[in-house]
Scaffold this motif. Structure first.
Motif, PDB file in Angstrom:
ATOM      1  N   SER A   1       0.800  -1.225   0.000  1.00 40.81           N
ATOM      2  CA  SER A   1       0.000   0.000   0.000  1.00 40.81           C
ATOM      3  C   SER A   1       0.834   1.276   0.000  1.00 40.81           C
ATOM      4  O   SER A   1       0.397   2.294  -0.515  1.00 40.81           O
ATOM      5  CB  SER A   1      -0.953   0.015   1.196  1.00 40.81           C
ATOM      6  N   ASP A   2       2.017   1.236   0.566  1.00 41.45           N
ATOM      7  CA  ASP A   2       2.793   2.468   0.711  1.00 41.45           C
ATOM      8  C   ASP A   2       4.205   2.261   0.188  1.00 41.45           C
ATOM      9  O   ASP A   2       4.953   1.435   0.725  1.00 41.45           O
ATOM     10  CB  ASP A   2       2.810   2.880   2.189  1.00 41.45           C
ATOM     11  N   HIS A   3       4.584   3.026  -0.832  1.00 43.22           N
ATOM     12  CA  HIS A   3       5.928   2.855  -1.386  1.00 43.22           C
ATOM     13  C   HIS A   3       7.015   3.333  -0.430  1.00 43.22           C
ATOM     14  O   HIS A   3       8.178   2.987  -0.586  1.00 43.22           O
ATOM     15  CB  HIS A   3       6.057   3.545  -2.755  1.00 43.22           C
ATOM     16  N   HIS A   4       6.651   4.102   0.602  1.00 43.44           N
ATOM     17  CA  HIS A   4       7.644   4.538   1.590  1.00 43.44           C
ATOM     18  C   HIS A   4       8.181   3.348   2.387  1.00 43.44           C
ATOM     19  O   HIS A   4       9.323   3.364   2.842  1.00 43.44           O
ATOM     20  CB  HIS A   4       7.048   5.596   2.524  1.00 43.44           C
ATOM     21  N   SER A   5       7.360   2.328   2.536  1.00 45.91           N
ATOM     22  CA  SER A   5       7.827   1.109   3.209  1.00 45.91           C
ATOM     23  C   SER A   5       8.981   0.500   2.423  1.00 45.91           C
ATOM     24  O   SER A   5       9.987   0.066   2.994  1.00 45.91           O
ATOM     25  CB  SER A   5       6.695   0.086   3.313  1.00 45.91           C
ATOM     26  N   ILE A   6       8.850   0.509   1.108  1.00 50.33           N
ATOM     27  CA  ILE A   6       9.896  -0.058   0.262  1.00 50.33           C
ATOM     28  C   ILE A   6      11.172   0.770   0.376  1.00 50.33           C
ATOM     29  O   ILE A   6      12.276   0.216   0.411  1.00 50.33           O
ATOM     30  CB  ILE A   6       9.407  -0.163  -1.202  1.00 50.33           C
TER      31      ILE A   6
END
Length: 117
Positions: free
Chosen positions: A39-44
């Motif tokens: 859901s969140d590319h910041h996690s990546i």
């Protein structure tokens, strides 16, 4: 397009797979998030930072990060706050006094035709 599950916990193996796939195929964070339904590319981004600094073993470390809401300012005890405010006022008055004293000394030296020290 459906997003990933909010607050989903991902396994270290899954994180490693995601980052290694992203690096091998030169995918962007957004493309990687879409491909793995995250859901969140910041996690990546965070996973990549961990992978590059600590290696895949870094994913096994538990990290609990809470975002602070509102003003993170800590409250001081009332007495401490009052003491600090009083000290600030005293120091401001002292600075003002010293500025005035310096101005008087310079004025006296100017009148007497001497160079100030």
């Amino acid at each position: 397009m459906p997003k990933g599950i909010p607050n989903k916990r991902y396994t270290p193996e899954f994180k490693k797979l995601v980052i290694e796939t992203m690096l091998e195929e030169k995918l962007s964070y957004s493309e990687t998030a879409r491909r793995f339904d995250i859901s969140d590319h910041h996690s990546i981004q965070n996973w990549e930072r961990i992978y590059l600094t600590e290696g895949a073993e870094g994913f096994a470390v538990e990290r609990h990060v809470r975002k602070r809401k509102g003003n993170p300012k800590k409250q001081l005890p009332k007495q401490v706050e009052e003491d600090l405010l009083a000290e600030v006022q005293r120091l401001r008055a002292e600075n003002e006094y010293l500025k005035n004293l310096q101005a008087l000394v310079l004025e006296r030296a100017r009148r007497q035709g001497k160079k100030p020290r």
